[in-house]
Design an enzyme around this catalytic site. Structure first.
Site: not given
Ligand code: BTN
Length: 323
Positions: A184, A318, A119
């Protein structure tokens, strides 16, 4: 050949190169070469002099037949399955497949991504053979605004699938991060294309850290199913089919009833409920107490000037704030 070697190693025990060679009718050197290739790509293989090779239980290669075989029969034709050894991004590949041959339900899974997308323009660490990288294409009608809340549903579905596979204590961090032991474990990236006011297609990208044990490039606290120490399923083929089955069910409910059908369940897994948080959205920073989510999936934030619903942004705790 690789599949055959890994099938013999799938019991997690040590096997000598000589024995493996005998069983497969090839030389020790051929076995050594194949394992070397896998190891170079980051696949976890332990070698001990005098004992041979072993791989951690569950470290088997992806196999779309195995995935489809364990899906319930009514779903065997639900998606078109595409397995890639190496791809830039499963989301990108899914979008290409739709652009080339039209909108239909399909799934792309890969052993490795060379440009995995996270993201907010971040990279997603995607070493070979260790994690899950999967993208599900879902046609949607009625415009993109109906999709608010879908990414939360995907995160929730993943937590429930992981529970069914023996992993307990996962939580959700709005909008859709999956946390385990405060770190995570998995992320969801939805990408929408087509006509955003009418018929569109959503690519649901999901990444789950399964066997990964080390990665210095990740700049946040992370974990993997293996690292968690819980005795759940590590077989990635099995994890994919359990998740896919649940996702099909969630998408059907979501298209009929929207996010409100999932709101309570989402809140039950909300890792930061009642926490004092900051939400950064572009140059905008909001601070307040997290009150859970609205019926549309927005974050309800109690700020100094009252309650507001936040639809996008990056949430952090925070730290040091007296609650
Ligand atoms: C995040 O940043 O939390 C989202 C991560 C999403 C990763 C997945 S892996 C499969 C799919 N292909 C990608 O390029 N990204 C998503």
């Amino acid at each position: 050949m690789l599949h055959a070697i890994l099938a013999l190693l799938a019991d997690g025990q040590f096997h000598s190169g000589e024995k493996l060679g005998e069983q497969l009718g090839v030389s020790r050197a051929a076995i050594w070469k194949s394992l070397q290739r896998l190891e170079e790509q980051g696949f976890p293989i332990h070698r001990v002099r005098g004992k041979g090779y072993r791989i951690p239980t569950g470290a088997v290669l992806l196999n779309s037949d195995a995935i489809q075989a364990s899906l319930e029969p009514s779903l065997s034709e639900h998606w078109e399955w595409h397995l890639r050894q190496q791809i830039d991004s499963t989301n990108a590949e899914a979008q290409r497949l739709v652009a080339e041959a039209g909108v239909r339900r399909l799934v792309v899974v890969a052993e490795q991504q060379t440009a995995g997308r996270g993201r907010r323009g971040r990279a997603w660490s995607s070493p070979f053979g260790q994690n899950l990288y999967m993208s599900f294409v879902e046609p949607v009608s009625g415009g993109a605004q109906g999709l608010e809340g879908l990414s939360l549903v995907v995160g929730l579905t993943l937590v429930q699938a992981l529970e069914a596979c023996g992993y307990h204590g996962c939580g959700l961090k709005w909008p859709n991060d999956v946390l385990l032991n405060g770190a995570k474990l998995a992320g969801v990236l939805l990408e929408i294309s087509g006509d955003l006011t009418a018929d569109a297609v959503v690519v649901i990208g999901v990444g789950v850290n399964v066997l990964m044990d080390a990665d210095e490039s990740i700049d946040q606290q992370w974990t993997s199913l293996h690292r968690s120490g819980q005795k759940g399923v590590l077989d990635r083929n099995h994890l994919i089919s359990v998740f896919a089955e649940r996702l099909a069910g969630s998408l059907a409910v979501f298209s009929r009833e929207g996010f409100s059908a999932f709101r309570q369940e989402w809140q039950d897994y909300d890792a930061w409920r009642s926490a004092e948080v900051r939400v950064v959205s572009g140059s905008n920073v909001l601070a307040g107490r997290s009150l859970g989510v609205s019926a549309q999936g927005a974050l309800r934030l109690l700020t100094e000037s009252g309650e507001i619903d936040v639809s996008g942004g990056e949430v952090s705790l925070r730290l040091g704030h007296a609650s």
